[in-house]
Scaffold this active site. Structure first.
Site, PDB file in Angstrom:
ATOM      1  N   LYS A  92      45.479  35.622  49.164  1.00 54.00           N
ATOM      2  CA  LYS A  92      43.897  35.926  49.592  1.00 54.00           C
ATOM      3  C   LYS A  92      43.396  34.543  50.256  1.00 54.00           C
ATOM      4  CE  LYS A  92      42.491  38.993  46.070  1.00 54.00           C
ATOM      5  NZ  LYS A  92      41.632  39.448  45.002  1.00 54.00           N
ATOM      6  N   SER A 122      30.918  38.436  42.886  1.00 52.88           N
ATOM      7  CA  SER A 122      31.032  37.383  44.067  1.00 52.88           C
ATOM      8  C   SER A 122      30.952  37.724  45.513  1.00 52.88           C
ATOM      9  CB  SER A 122      32.251  36.592  43.809  1.00 52.88           C
ATOM     10  OG  SER A 122      32.585  36.070  42.691  1.00 52.88           O
ATOM     11  N   HIS A 150      29.051  35.187  35.454  1.00 47.62           N
ATOM     12  CA  HIS A 150      30.320  34.404  34.969  1.00 47.62           C
ATOM     13  C   HIS A 150      29.880  33.408  34.076  1.00 47.62           C
ATOM     14  CE1 HIS A 150      32.476  35.457  39.139  1.00 47.62           C
ATOM     15  NE2 HIS A 150      32.879  36.066  38.080  1.00 47.62           N
ATOM     16  N   ARG A 180      30.998  44.844  33.935  1.00 43.74           N
ATOM     17  CA  ARG A 180      29.464  45.053  34.518  1.00 43.74           C
ATOM     18  C   ARG A 180      29.237  46.639  34.392  1.00 43.74           C
ATOM     19  NH1 ARG A 180      30.985  42.414  40.094  1.00 43.74           N
ATOM     20  NH2 ARG A 180      32.812  43.860  39.646  1.00 43.74           N
TER      21      ARG A 180
END
Length: 158
Positions: free
Chosen positions: A40, A127, A16, A89
């Protein structure tokens, strides 16, 4: 030009941070927009994540942090962002990110999404991976900024 870089950043990774630095070089200003998602349960509170990002981006010219609820396109409009910045990614990220970009474009046709490929040295980072390694006592210093590594160590020490 101002880029909006939205995400949960739970936690912020060096991947990040790399995108934030590169985004600032390319666009002049990157607003790191931390989403507050009521559906969440994050590992770190919103305030803790904002603190981690603020501390980690200190000294990066053009990097700013905010939080938001709701739609990313609304956050972009409220903050006068010219575009949305997203990182990729691997090819597996592309389908999901493209779907989100098309959705955002359907809501605001003037808002472009720009994808940057993650640096190869950070391409394995997520993460979720960081939290899993930390949960089992593994070292994460090469994955996250120092403040995040310390916070993860304290969190999982119990």
């Amino acid at each position: 030009m101002k880029a909006l870089y939205p995400g949960s950043f739970d936690p912020l990774t060096l991947g990040h941070l790399d995108l934030i630095k590169r985004g600032c070089e390319l666009f002049g200003e990157v607003l790191i927009a931390v989403i507050e998602n009521p559906s969440k349960t994050p590992t770190f509170t919103l305030d803790k994540r904002i603190n981690q990002i603020t501390h980690s981006t200190h000294g990066i010219n053009g990097a700013h942090v905010c939080s938001y609820k709701g739609l990313t396109v609304d956050c972009a409009k409220q903050n006068n962002a010219d575009l949305i910045l997203r990182g990729l990614r691997a090819m597996s990220d592309f389908e999901y990110e493209l779907q989100i970009a098309h959705t955002n474009r359907s809501l605001n046709e003037r808002l472009e999404t720009i994808f940057l490929a993650t640096s190869a040295r950070h391409s394995f980072l997520s993460s979720s991976v960081v939290k899993e390694v930390a949960r089992f006592g593994g070292k994460v210093n090469h994955m996250v900024p120092k403040i995040v590594a310390n916070d993860l160590k304290m969190l999982y020490a119990n």
